[in-house]
Each structure stands twice: as structure tokens, then as C-alpha cells.
Motif scaffolding. Structure first.
Motif, PDB file in Angstrom:
ATOM      1  N   LYS A   1      97.086  70.721  -9.349  1.00 40.98           N
ATOM      2  CA  LYS A   1      95.771  71.253  -9.703  1.00 40.98           C
ATOM      3  C   LYS A   1      95.249  72.102  -8.536  1.00 40.98           C
ATOM      4  O   LYS A   1      95.467  71.763  -7.369  1.00 40.98           O
ATOM      5  CB  LYS A   1      94.768  70.119  -9.972  1.00 40.98           C
ATOM      6  CG  LYS A   1      94.993  69.372 -11.272  1.00 40.98           C
ATOM      7  CD  LYS A   1      94.583  70.222 -12.467  1.00 40.98           C
ATOM      8  CE  LYS A   1      94.679  69.433 -13.774  1.00 40.98           C
ATOM      9  NZ  LYS A   1      93.671  68.374 -13.860  1.00 40.98           N
ATOM     10  N   ALA A   2      94.565  73.188  -8.872  1.00 43.65           N
ATOM     11  CA  ALA A   2      93.922  74.038  -7.863  1.00 43.65           C
ATOM     12  C   ALA A   2      92.424  74.046  -8.126  1.00 43.65           C
ATOM     13  O   ALA A   2      91.977  74.043  -9.282  1.00 43.65           O
ATOM     14  CB  ALA A   2      94.477  75.462  -7.916  1.00 43.65           C
ATOM     15  N   TYR A   3      91.634  74.070  -7.049  1.00 43.42           N
ATOM     16  CA  TYR A   3      90.177  74.024  -7.152  1.00 43.42           C
ATOM     17  C   TYR A   3      89.546  75.097  -6.272  1.00 43.42           C
ATOM     18  O   TYR A   3      90.086  75.455  -5.218  1.00 43.42           O
ATOM     19  CB  TYR A   3      89.652  72.646  -6.713  1.00 43.42           C
ATOM     20  CG  TYR A   3      90.127  71.507  -7.564  1.00 43.42           C
ATOM     21  CD1 TYR A   3      89.409  71.097  -8.680  1.00 43.42           C
ATOM     22  CD2 TYR A   3      91.315  70.849  -7.254  1.00 43.42           C
ATOM     23  CE1 TYR A   3      89.854  70.043  -9.464  1.00 43.42           C
ATOM     24  CE2 TYR A   3      91.768  69.792  -8.036  1.00 43.42           C
ATOM     25  CZ  TYR A   3      91.026  69.406  -9.141  1.00 43.42           C
ATOM     26  OH  TYR A   3      91.480  68.358  -9.925  1.00 43.42           O
ATOM     27  N   ASN A   4      88.409  75.591  -6.735  1.00 44.09           N
ATOM     28  CA  ASN A   4      87.581  76.491  -5.938  1.00 44.09           C
ATOM     29  C   ASN A   4      86.605  75.641  -5.130  1.00 44.09           C
ATOM     30  O   ASN A   4      85.717  75.005  -5.689  1.00 44.09           O
ATOM     31  CB  ASN A   4      86.829  77.462  -6.865  1.00 44.09           C
ATOM     32  CG  ASN A   4      85.930  78.423  -6.111  1.00 44.09           C
ATOM     33  OD1 ASN A   4      85.754  78.310  -4.893  1.00 44.09           O
ATOM     34  ND2 ASN A   4      85.358  79.384  -6.821  1.00 44.09           N
ATOM     35  N   GLY A   5      86.773  75.631  -3.819  1.00 46.37           N
ATOM     36  CA  GLY A   5      85.969  74.763  -2.975  1.00 46.37           C
ATOM     37  C   GLY A   5      84.500  75.127  -2.901  1.00 46.37           C
ATOM     38  O   GLY A   5      83.687  74.307  -2.457  1.00 46.37           O
ATOM     39  N   VAL A   6      84.134  76.326  -3.331  1.00 46.01           N
ATOM     40  CA  VAL A   6      82.726  76.726  -3.285  1.00 46.01           C
ATOM     41  C   VAL A   6      82.105  76.782  -4.679  1.00 46.01           C
ATOM     42  O   VAL A   6      81.006  77.304  -4.858  1.00 46.01           O
ATOM     43  CB  VAL A   6      82.564  78.092  -2.576  1.00 46.01           C
ATOM     44  CG1 VAL A   6      82.981  77.996  -1.132  1.00 46.01           C
ATOM     45  CG2 VAL A   6      83.346  79.194  -3.296  1.00 46.01           C
ATOM     46  N   SER A   7      82.796  76.236  -5.655  1.00 50.02           N
ATOM     47  CA  SER A   7      82.256  76.207  -7.012  1.00 50.02           C
ATOM     48  C   SER A   7      81.054  75.273  -7.079  1.00 50.02           C
ATOM     49  O   SER A   7      81.013  74.232  -6.416  1.00 50.02           O
ATOM     50  CB  SER A   7      83.322  75.733  -8.001  1.00 50.02           C
ATOM     51  OG  SER A   7      82.771  75.520  -9.286  1.00 50.02           O
ATOM     52  N   THR A   8      80.070  75.656  -7.885  1.00 52.12           N
ATOM     53  CA  THR A   8      78.879  74.818  -8.068  1.00 52.12           C
ATOM     54  C   THR A   8      78.966  73.984  -9.342  1.00 52.12           C
ATOM     55  O   THR A   8      78.012  73.288  -9.686  1.00 52.12           O
ATOM     56  CB  THR A   8      77.614  75.695  -8.122  1.00 52.12           C
ATOM     57  OG1 THR A   8      77.741  76.654  -9.189  1.00 52.12           O
ATOM     58  CG2 THR A   8      77.409  76.434  -6.802  1.00 52.12           C
ATOM     59  N   ASN A   9      80.089  74.036 -10.025  1.00 56.30           N
ATOM     60  CA  ASN A   9      80.268  73.286 -11.266  1.00 56.30           C
ATOM     61  C   ASN A   9      80.730  71.856 -10.942  1.00 56.30           C
ATOM     62  O   ASN A   9      81.851  71.652 -10.460  1.00 56.30           O
ATOM     63  CB  ASN A   9      81.311  73.975 -12.149  1.00 56.30           C
ATOM     64  CG  ASN A   9      81.523  73.254 -13.468  1.00 56.30           C
ATOM     65  OD1 ASN A   9      80.858  72.256 -13.766  1.00 56.30           O
ATOM     66  ND2 ASN A   9      82.452  73.750 -14.268  1.00 56.30           N
ATOM     67  N   PRO A  10      79.890  70.850 -11.193  1.00 54.39           N
ATOM     68  CA  PRO A  10      80.275  69.467 -10.842  1.00 54.39           C
ATOM     69  C   PRO A  10      81.337  68.888 -11.769  1.00 54.39           C
ATOM     70  O   PRO A  10      81.943  67.864 -11.444  1.00 54.39           O
ATOM     71  CB  PRO A  10      78.958  68.702 -10.973  1.00 54.39           C
ATOM     72  CG  PRO A  10      78.178  69.459 -12.009  1.00 54.39           C
ATOM     73  CD  PRO A  10      78.539  70.913 -11.801  1.00 54.39           C
TER      74      PRO A  10
ATOM     75  N   TYR B   1      88.735  77.835  -0.198  1.00 59.71           N
ATOM     76  CA  TYR B   1      87.367  78.158   0.219  1.00 59.71           C
ATOM     77  C   TYR B   1      87.347  79.599   0.717  1.00 59.71           C
ATOM     78  O   TYR B   1      87.959  79.911   1.741  1.00 59.71           O
ATOM     79  CB  TYR B   1      86.901  77.243   1.353  1.00 59.71           C
ATOM     80  CG  TYR B   1      86.856  75.774   1.021  1.00 59.71           C
ATOM     81  CD1 TYR B   1      85.652  75.167   0.661  1.00 59.71           C
ATOM     82  CD2 TYR B   1      88.000  74.987   1.095  1.00 59.71           C
ATOM     83  CE1 TYR B   1      85.601  73.808   0.368  1.00 59.71           C
ATOM     84  CE2 TYR B   1      87.959  73.632   0.805  1.00 59.71           C
ATOM     85  CZ  TYR B   1      86.759  73.048   0.441  1.00 59.71           C
ATOM     86  OH  TYR B   1      86.714  71.703   0.160  1.00 59.71           O
ATOM     87  N   PHE B   2      86.691  80.483  -0.032  1.00 57.44           N
ATOM     88  CA  PHE B   2      86.485  81.843   0.452  1.00 57.44           C
ATOM     89  C   PHE B   2      85.305  82.456  -0.275  1.00 57.44           C
ATOM     90  O   PHE B   2      84.793  81.901  -1.248  1.00 57.44           O
ATOM     91  CB  PHE B   2      87.747  82.705   0.301  1.00 57.44           C
ATOM     92  CG  PHE B   2      88.143  83.028  -1.104  1.00 57.44           C
ATOM     93  CD1 PHE B   2      87.776  84.222  -1.696  1.00 57.44           C
ATOM     94  CD2 PHE B   2      88.904  82.137  -1.845  1.00 57.44           C
ATOM     95  CE1 PHE B   2      88.144  84.521  -2.998  1.00 57.44           C
ATOM     96  CE2 PHE B   2      89.285  82.427  -3.143  1.00 57.44           C
ATOM     97  CZ  PHE B   2      88.895  83.627  -3.718  1.00 57.44           C
ATOM     98  N   ASN B   3      84.873  83.593   0.203  1.00 58.93           N
ATOM     99  CA  ASN B   3      83.651  84.223  -0.284  1.00 58.93           C
ATOM    100  C   ASN B   3      83.924  85.000  -1.570  1.00 58.93           C
ATOM    101  O   ASN B   3      84.532  86.074  -1.545  1.00 58.93           O
ATOM    102  CB  ASN B   3      83.087  85.157   0.797  1.00 58.93           C
ATOM    103  CG  ASN B   3      81.708  85.677   0.452  1.00 58.93           C
ATOM    104  OD1 ASN B   3      81.216  85.493  -0.650  1.00 58.93           O
ATOM    105  ND2 ASN B   3      81.076  86.321   1.406  1.00 58.93           N
ATOM    106  N   ASP B   4      83.455  84.460  -2.682  1.00 62.27           N
ATOM    107  CA  ASP B   4      83.680  85.113  -3.980  1.00 62.27           C
ATOM    108  C   ASP B   4      83.004  86.473  -4.086  1.00 62.27           C
ATOM    109  O   ASP B   4      83.338  87.270  -4.974  1.00 62.27           O
ATOM    110  CB  ASP B   4      83.164  84.224  -5.117  1.00 62.27           C
ATOM    111  CG  ASP B   4      84.096  83.061  -5.409  1.00 62.27           C
ATOM    112  OD1 ASP B   4      83.612  82.050  -5.927  1.00 62.27           O
ATOM    113  OD2 ASP B   4      85.301  83.179  -5.125  1.00 62.27           O
ATOM    114  N   SER B   5      82.054  86.756  -3.213  1.00 66.87           N
ATOM    115  CA  SER B   5      81.332  88.027  -3.318  1.00 66.87           C
ATOM    116  C   SER B   5      82.224  89.231  -3.047  1.00 66.87           C
ATOM    117  O   SER B   5      81.835  90.369  -3.329  1.00 66.87           O
ATOM    118  CB  SER B   5      80.135  88.044  -2.353  1.00 66.87           C
ATOM    119  OG  SER B   5      80.563  88.065  -1.007  1.00 66.87           O
ATOM    120  N   ILE B   6      83.436  89.008  -2.484  1.00 68.72           N
ATOM    121  CA  ILE B   6      84.337  90.139  -2.263  1.00 68.72           C
ATOM    122  C   ILE B   6      84.748  90.776  -3.592  1.00 68.72           C
ATOM    123  O   ILE B   6      85.223  91.918  -3.608  1.00 68.72           O
ATOM    124  CB  ILE B   6      85.590  89.731  -1.463  1.00 68.72           C
ATOM    125  CG1 ILE B   6      86.441  88.707  -2.248  1.00 68.72           C
ATOM    126  CG2 ILE B   6      85.209  89.184  -0.098  1.00 68.72           C
ATOM    127  CD1 ILE B   6      87.782  88.405  -1.595  1.00 68.72           C
TER     128      ILE B   6
END
Length: 311
Positions: free
Chosen positions: A59-68, A157-162
């Protein structure tokens, strides 16, 4: 004083006894090699190699996701998504950030399966093939490696705004209005022709009191003040006679929607005589003047070849 010393000794003792080890940190470890092989396969678009490195329950996860309630990305979808990086980017790379290196951590507590956590600190770079948008971002990854050297989980963990500029670059968009006649253009002309006539007080009056000035020949991180620039331009007038200043083409005034910006772009030829040796010089110059709502110039960037004045 004795009480103070006693308290410090007691606190130090408590801190010492509170410390507990929970494993070992390695800078060299087979799990780090697995993570490195994963990165190599990702950057090269080798989906077969990627698949061989991932466990079936990966499994892969986005460490900065706000979805609980995020469920994570499963192996097949992750491999398909990963190939897009290679397929859609030129100059795609992931490398250790300067001075950084990965760590492998073997935890003792709650680690019955003898898994290893690899931490990386890296730079992700690339240029999108379709839009030309440059992607550059620090990236931190937590990679869980099983005892049989399979990657079970990755947390990125990285900046999605890119991706913001990338997402907006697939269609044509307007960003304001372009004018070839405007009162702000008139202001730039009046300032330049006042300078041509050595009327420095009038020329400088078109700028706000806190205007900032930049020169392509100097450090662009450092601006000059209005008072300093007035003195600099007076020295110029002392050293050079201005025969004439001619506008090249016509200025453009750009009124931006984004940031509510207002800029006049203009191009000029300055016909000069150096007083020291009577040499005639033609100095081409480009100017970018930013305006406030009251029609005052608040920032000016000038582009010219200073070496022409010194030859």
C-alpha cells in the motif's frame, strides 16, 4: 543553592532513567539497497522491476493527505501511476538531498515480523513534456521493508502544490489586459524625457517615496532607494551628455488579473556623448516599471549593457 543543585541532580536522573532504546539505526543495510533499487526502477520506468520489489499486500499513502479515511493505493494502481512520472517528464530524477542519506531503522517493540523502516530525504525534479512546467520539490519517504526484502508500504511526503501550475497549463487562459496606450505609459514617457532634458527632480517625482530600483548589472537581491538612485542618475548626467532618447517601437502596459499587478514594459535607445573623451555611444535599454493604484511607479528594473559605457 544546595536545593537548586539537588533538584537539578534529581531531574537529570529522571531524564536518564526515562530514556529507553527501541531498536537500531543503520546507515548501511539491505533494506536501504531495496529502497535504492525501487527509486532506480521508478525513475527509469521499469514497471517489471517495480512489481518484483513490492509485496502483494503493498500500500502507498500520501503523508500530507487530510483524508482520515484514506485506504491507500494498492500495488497494481501504484505501478500504473508510477509509470506516469517516467512517461510524462523529461529529466526526471530523484536523488538524495545535499548532505542527506537514508536511514534504516529496526524497531524492537511491536515488530514481530522483523520489518525495517527506511527513511529518505530526497529531491524530486523533472520537466513536464507537454506543458514545460518544471517540477522541483523536496520529498521525504518512509518505506517499510519486510524480512524477505519486499516493500510493504510507502508513505510519501512532498508539496502537492507543485502540480498547481501544471494543472492550469493544459488550456489557454487570459490574465488581464494589454494596452498600447494608457496613462501609466504616459508617465514612463514623461519620466524618460524629463531625464533626457536633465530635469532630474521632475523625472524622479513620478516614483513613489518608497519605490525600489533594480539594475540587471548589480545584485538583483538588493534594491536601491529613490534617494540613492537620484544621486546615481545625477552622476550619470555629470559624466554623459544626452543627445537624445528615442523610444524603440512602443511601450506595453499590462494590467494583470493575478496579483492585481500593473507593469509598463518599454524599450529605448539613449544617444550619449561621454564627456571625458567625447566618444559617442548608443545605449539600448529595456525598462519594467510597476505601478500602484495611484499611478506612481513603485518598482523599476532596468536592463542594459554597462560595459558599453566603459569602453
Amino acid at each position: 543553592m544546595k536545593k537548586t543543585i539537588l533538584m537539578l541532580v534529581m531531574m537529570t536522573s529522571l531524564i536518564t532513567f526515562a530514556q529507553k532504546k527501541n531498536g537500531t539505526v543503520y546507515m548501511e543495510h539491505p533494506a536501504i539497497d531495496v529502497a535504492a533499487n525501487f527509486t532506480t526502477a521508478l525513475v527509469s520506468g521499469d514497471t517489471t522491476k517495480l512489481a518484483s520489489l513490492l509485496s502483494d499486500d503493498f500500500k502507498a499513502y500520501n503523508g500530507v493527505s487530510t483524508n482520515p479515511d484514506v485506504k491507500g493505493t494498492e500495488k497494481g494502481r501504484f505501478i500504473k501511476n508510477s509509470y506516469r512520472w517516467f512517461d510524462e517528464l523529461d529529466y526526471f530524477s530523484i536523488s538524495d538531498s545535499p548532505g542527506a542519506y537514508p536511514d534504516a531503522i529496526e524497531y524492537k517493540k511491536d515488530n514481530e515480523n522483523e520489518e525495517v523502516w527506511v527513511q529518505t530525504w530526497e529531491m524530486l525534479k523533472g520537466v513536464h513534456k507537454t506543458t514545460g512546467v518544471k517540477l522541483s520539490s523536496p520529498i521525504h519517504r518512509l518505506i517499510v521493508v519486510t524480512k524477505d526484502n519486499k516493500i510493504k508500504m510507502i508513505i510519501n511526503y512532498f508539496n502537492d502544490s507543485i502540480f498547481d501550475e501544471l494543472g492550469q497549463s493544459f488550456s489557454n487562459r487570459t490574465n488581464g489586459t494589454l494596452y498600447n496606450h494608457h496613462d501609466n505609459i504616459n508617465t514612463v514617457r514623461k519620466a524618460m524625457y524629463a531625464f533626457e532634458n536633465s530635469d532630474l527632480d521632475k523625472a524622479i517625482s513620478y516614483y513613489s517615496e518608497d519605490a525600489r530600483f533594480y539594475n540587471i548589472n548589480d545584485d538583483l537581491k538588493v534594491s536601491d532607494s529613490k534617494a540613492n538612485v537620484k544621486a546615481i542618475r545625477q552622476k550619470f548626467l555629470d559624466a554623459f551628455q544626452i543627445k537624445s532618447i528615442e523610444m524603440i517601437g512602443y511601450p506595453d502596459y499590462l494590467e494583470y488579473e493575478m496579483g492585481n499587478g500593473r507593469s509598463v514594459l518599454s524599450w529605448w535607445d539613449l544617444h550619449l556623448i561621454r564627456k571625458a573623451d567625447k566618444k559617442e555611444i548608443v545605449l539600448s535599454m529595456h525598462m519594467n516599471d510597476d505601478f500602484d493604484e495611484d499611478g506612481k511607479i513603485i518598482s523599476e528594473m532596468i536592463y542594459f549593457n554597462r560595459a558599453l559605457l566603459e569602453k
